[in-house]
Design a protein around this motif. Structure first.
Motif, PDB file in Angstrom:
ATOM      1  N   TYR A 107       0.652  -1.199  -0.092  1.00  7.67           N
ATOM      2  CA  TYR A 107       0.134  -0.009  -0.064  1.00  7.67           C
ATOM      3  C   TYR A 107       0.975   1.272  -0.043  1.00  7.67           C
ATOM      4  CZ  TYR A 107      -3.499   3.178   1.210  1.00  7.67           C
ATOM      5  OH  TYR A 107      -4.547   4.445   1.250  1.00  7.67           O
ATOM      6  N   VAL A 108       1.807   1.212   0.707  1.00  4.47           N
ATOM      7  CA  VAL A 108       2.704   2.555   0.955  1.00  4.47           C
ATOM      8  C   VAL A 108       3.561   2.610  -0.164  1.00  4.47           C
ATOM      9  CG1 VAL A 108       4.824   3.450   2.162  1.00  4.47           C
ATOM     10  CG2 VAL A 108       3.030   2.342   3.531  1.00  4.47           C
ATOM     11  N   THR A 109       3.946   1.507  -0.824  1.00  4.14           N
ATOM     12  CA  THR A 109       4.781   1.426  -2.160  1.00  4.14           C
ATOM     13  C   THR A 109       4.012   2.299  -3.279  1.00  4.14           C
ATOM     14  OG1 THR A 109       6.262  -0.144  -1.165  1.00  4.14           O
ATOM     15  CG2 THR A 109       6.412   0.150  -3.894  1.00  4.14           C
ATOM     16  N   LEU A 110       2.781   1.668  -3.384  1.00  7.61           N
ATOM     17  CA  LEU A 110       1.715   2.063  -4.442  1.00  7.61           C
ATOM     18  C   LEU A 110       1.445   3.395  -4.350  1.00  7.61           C
ATOM     19  CD1 LEU A 110      -0.096   1.365  -6.754  1.00  7.61           C
ATOM     20  CD2 LEU A 110      -1.800   0.824  -5.084  1.00  7.61           C
ATOM     21  N   HIS A 111       1.485   4.106  -3.043  1.00  7.86           N
ATOM     22  CA  HIS A 111       0.983   5.461  -2.718  1.00  7.86           C
ATOM     23  C   HIS A 111       2.030   6.454  -2.689  1.00  7.86           C
ATOM     24  CE1 HIS A 111      -2.810   3.461  -2.150  1.00  7.86           C
ATOM     25  NE2 HIS A 111      -3.465   4.621  -2.603  1.00  7.86           N
TER      26      HIS A 111
END
Length: 229
Positions: A107-111
Motif C-alpha cells: 500500500y505504501v509503495t503504491l501510494h
C-alpha cells in the motif's frame, strides 16, 4: 519506562485495533496495527521502527518477512542487521504478522514509493505525508491504544499506568514473553541484538523471579514459540 507490552497485552491491543479496522477503517489505525506487531515481534527500538521504509523489507515464501535495520543505537557505523519475523501459528488474521506487513508495504509503495517512510504521519483526512512518524509520536499512539483497549484495567489507577507505555515497551515486552517461554538470554540477544548478554540476563532473572505472576497474565496469550524465523 516501566510498562511491559507482553504477548497478552499485544493480543488485547491488536484485537481492539482489528475490531475497529479490518482493513476498512482508518488508515492511521491500520498503520498502527502493523507497527505494533512488527515492533513487538522484531523487538525493535522505536527509532529503528520509525526509520523503516518498504525497500528495507523482503518476503520469503509469503509468510516470512526479513527486515533490514540500516542503523541502530548500537550500530553507529551503519553495518546494518537483519531480523526475520513470520506469521504466527496462533490467533486469527490479525496474528499474521508477515502478511499484514506485506500488504502494508504494498500500500505504501503504491501510494508513496518504496523509499517513503513505512510508517508515515497521516493527517485527519487520511493523507500520508513524506515524513515518518516520530519516536515520540509512536509512543503517544501506543499510550492511546493501551488506554482504549484497557490493557491495564478500566479504573483510574490502571489508566494512569498506561501513561508508562512508550516505544520501548514493545521491545521490553518481547524479552519478557521470550523469557517466560523458556528462551535463554543468549538466544534472546540474537533477536534483540543486545551487545551485552548480561544486560538481558539481569532482566530475564527479574522476570523469572515473578514467574507465577507473569504466567497468569500470559495464560490466554498466543503461542510464541516461533519468535523468529
Amino acid at each position: 519506562r516501566g510498562a511491559d507490552l507482553d504477548a497478552a497485552t499485544i493480543a488485547t491491543v491488536r484485537t481492539a485495533l482489528s475490531d475497529r479496522t479490518q482493513w476498512s477503517g482508518t488508515l492511521i489505525n491500520q498503520r498502527d496495527q502493523v507497527a505494533l506487531l512488527v515492533g513487538f515481534f522484531a523487538a525493535l527500538r522505536r527509532s529503528e521502527l520509525v526509520a523503516l521504509r518498504p525497500r528495507d523489507i523482503d518476503f520469503i515464501d509469503g509468510d516470512i518477512a526479513v527486515i533490514k535495520i540500516r542503523k541502530s543505537k548500537t550500530d553507529q557505523e551503519y553495518r546494518g542487521a537483519t531480523v526475520a519475523i513470520r506469521d504466527q501459528t496462533a490467533g486469527g488474521p490479525e496474528a499474521q504478522v508477515a502478511t499484514l506487513l506485506r500488504d502494508w508495504c504494498e500500500y505504501v509503495t503504491l501510494h508513496a514509493g518504496d523509499t517513503a517512510p513505512l510508517f508515515p504521519t497521516i493527517d485527519r483526512h487520511g493523507a500520508m505525508s513524506k515524513k515518518p512518524l516520530s519516536g515520540q509520536g509512536w509512543s503517544e499512539r501506543l499510550v492511546l491504544h493501551a488506554k482504549n483497549a484497557a490493557v491495564f484495567g478500566t479504573n483510574q489507577a490502571a489508566q494512569r499506568k498506561a501513561e508508562w507505555v512508550s516505544g520501548h515497551s514493545l521491545r521490553r515486552g518481547f524479552v519478557t514473553t521470550a523469557a517466560l517461554k523458556g528462551i535463554s538470554a543468549i538466544e534472546i540477544c540474537k533477536i534483540t541484538r543486545h551487545k551485552n548478554v548480561n544486560t538481558v540476563a539481569i532482566y530475564v532473572d527479574d522476570v523469572l523471579s515473578h514467574h507465577a505472576e507473569w504466567t497468569a497474565l500470559l495464560a490466554d496469550s498466543p503461542a510464541l514459540l516461533d519468535l523468529a524465523a
